[in-house]
Design a protein around this motif. Structure first.
Motif, short mmCIF file in Angstrom:
data_model
loop_
_atom_site.label_atom_id
_atom_site.label_comp_id
_atom_site.label_asym_id
_atom_site.label_seq_id
_atom_site.Cartn_x
_atom_site.Cartn_y
_atom_site.Cartn_z
N ASP A 52 0.83 -1.21 0.00
CA ASP A 52 0.00 0.00 0.00
C ASP A 52 0.86 1.26 0.00
O ASP A 52 0.52 2.28 0.61
N PHE A 53 2.00 1.20 -0.72
CA PHE A 53 2.94 2.32 -0.70
C PHE A 53 3.60 2.58 -2.05
O PHE A 53 3.68 3.72 -2.49
N LEU A 54 4.09 1.55 -2.71
CA LEU A 54 4.84 1.72 -3.95
C LEU A 54 3.99 1.23 -5.13
O LEU A 54 3.67 0.05 -5.22
N ARG A 55 3.63 2.17 -5.99
CA ARG A 55 2.79 1.86 -7.15
C ARG A 55 3.67 1.63 -8.38
O ARG A 55 4.58 2.39 -8.66
N VAL A 56 3.38 0.57 -9.10
CA VAL A 56 4.02 0.27 -10.39
C VAL A 56 3.10 0.81 -11.48
O VAL A 56 1.90 0.54 -11.47
N TYR A 57 3.66 1.57 -12.40
CA TYR A 57 2.86 2.17 -13.46
C TYR A 57 2.59 1.16 -14.58
O TYR A 57 3.16 0.08 -14.60
N ARG A 58 1.73 1.57 -15.50
CA ARG A 58 1.35 0.73 -16.63
C ARG A 58 1.48 1.56 -17.90
O ARG A 58 1.09 2.72 -17.92
N ALA A 59 2.01 0.98 -18.94
CA ALA A 59 2.14 1.68 -20.23
C ALA A 59 0.78 1.70 -20.92
O ALA A 59 0.26 0.67 -21.31
N GLY A 60 0.19 2.89 -21.00
CA GLY A 60 -1.10 3.03 -21.64
C GLY A 60 -2.26 3.11 -20.68
O GLY A 60 -3.41 2.98 -21.09
N ALA A 61 -2.00 3.35 -19.41
CA ALA A 61 -3.08 3.50 -18.44
C ALA A 61 -3.90 4.74 -18.78
O ALA A 61 -3.35 5.77 -19.17
N GLU A 62 -5.22 4.63 -18.64
CA GLU A 62 -6.08 5.78 -18.91
C GLU A 62 -5.87 6.89 -17.88
O GLU A 62 -5.99 8.07 -18.20
N ASN A 63 -5.57 6.53 -16.66
CA ASN A 63 -5.32 7.51 -15.61
C ASN A 63 -3.88 8.01 -15.76
O ASN A 63 -2.93 7.25 -15.58
N PRO A 64 -3.68 9.30 -16.07
CA PRO A 64 -2.32 9.81 -16.28
C PRO A 64 -1.44 9.71 -15.04
O PRO A 64 -0.21 9.69 -15.16
N ASP A 107 3.83 6.81 -2.23
CA ASP A 107 2.94 7.77 -1.60
C ASP A 107 3.70 8.96 -1.02
O ASP A 107 3.10 9.97 -0.71
N ASN A 108 5.02 8.84 -0.87
CA ASN A 108 5.86 9.93 -0.37
C ASN A 108 6.46 10.76 -1.50
O ASN A 108 7.37 11.54 -1.27
N ALA A 109 6.01 10.54 -2.73
CA ALA A 109 6.51 11.25 -3.92
C ALA A 109 7.90 10.81 -4.33
O ALA A 109 8.60 11.53 -5.05
N PHE A 159 13.42 4.80 0.77
CA PHE A 159 12.17 4.40 1.38
C PHE A 159 12.21 4.54 2.91
O PHE A 159 13.26 4.37 3.52
N PRO A 160 11.06 4.80 3.53
CA PRO A 160 11.03 4.93 5.00
C PRO A 160 11.33 3.60 5.69
O PRO A 160 11.22 2.53 5.08
N GLU A 161 11.66 3.70 6.96
CA GLU A 161 12.03 2.51 7.73
C GLU A 161 10.90 1.49 7.83
O GLU A 161 11.16 0.30 7.99
N ASP A 162 9.65 1.94 7.74
CA ASP A 162 8.53 1.00 7.87
C ASP A 162 8.11 0.37 6.53
O ASP A 162 7.08 -0.28 6.45
N PHE A 163 8.91 0.58 5.51
CA PHE A 163 8.68 -0.11 4.23
C PHE A 163 9.90 -0.96 3.95
O PHE A 163 11.02 -0.47 4.00
N PRO A 164 9.71 -2.22 3.70
CA PRO A 164 8.44 -2.92 3.57
C PRO A 164 7.89 -3.38 4.91
O PRO A 164 8.57 -3.35 5.92
N ASP A 165 6.62 -3.85 4.84
CA ASP A 165 6.02 -4.45 6.02
C ASP A 165 6.78 -5.73 6.38
O ASP A 165 7.54 -6.26 5.58
#
Length: 176
Positions: A52-64, A107-109, A159-165
């Protein structure tokens, strides 16, 4: 087992289904030819979110906000203007911010990049903290980097100390 298989063995929840990526548009728009191992990685984990922290992008996602091309083009411009230490690091490698590919973010940019190389086996992972000077440089594919971070074999400067779980998992979201 491959690193990709080991990542896939972490507990998962969310939507099932194929992850569709528009490789033709992504390669044309970004001026790169992606290695097959990266295409396989995004074919499994495009749209996924780890712990619930690191998002992997997708090539061609409708959401920019989760589209590999959109996020890459925006990040290239930002990295060119604002990050002297990253420009210097890339110059030492014979590269520049205009060649980076942004494959994910947190989530931390924090920004997760690939550094292309003419040899597909020599692409590297660069993770840059969203606010500060810290970064990770990993000589290898995304799945190797992510697996080692999630297992605790590699301690990230970013990454912060609490990542990963303690028990890492991911949300599978192929349609994001």
């Amino acid at each position: 087992m491959s690193d990709l298989d080991l990542l896939g063995a972490f507990p998962a929840y969310g939507e099932e289904g194929p992850v569709l990526n528009d490789w033709d548009d992504a390669e044309k728009s970004l001026g790169v030819v992606f290695p097959e191992h990266f295409k396989r990685f995004l074919g499994v984990f495009g749209g996924a979110k780890f712990d619930d922290f690191l998002r992997v992008y997708r090539a061609g996602a409708e959401n920019p906000n989760v589209d590999l091309v959109h996020r890459t083009l925006a990040a290239r411009e930002t990295m060119e203007r604002t990050r002297d230490e990253i420009r210097d690091l890339l110059a030492e490698r014979g590269s520049s911010p205009s060649e980076l590919v942004r494959w994910g973010g947190t989530d931390n940019a924090d920004l997760c990049f690939l550094i292309p190389h003419e040899d597909p086996d020599r692409w590297a992972v660069l993770t840059v903290i969203g606010r500060g000077d810290e970064y990770d440089l990993y000589e290898g594919p995304v799945e190797g980097y992510l697996l080692r971070v999630l297992r605790g074999d590699l301690v990230s400067e970013v990454f912060p100390e609490d990542f990963p779980d303690e028990e890492p998992s991911y949300e599978h979201n192929p349609r994001i």
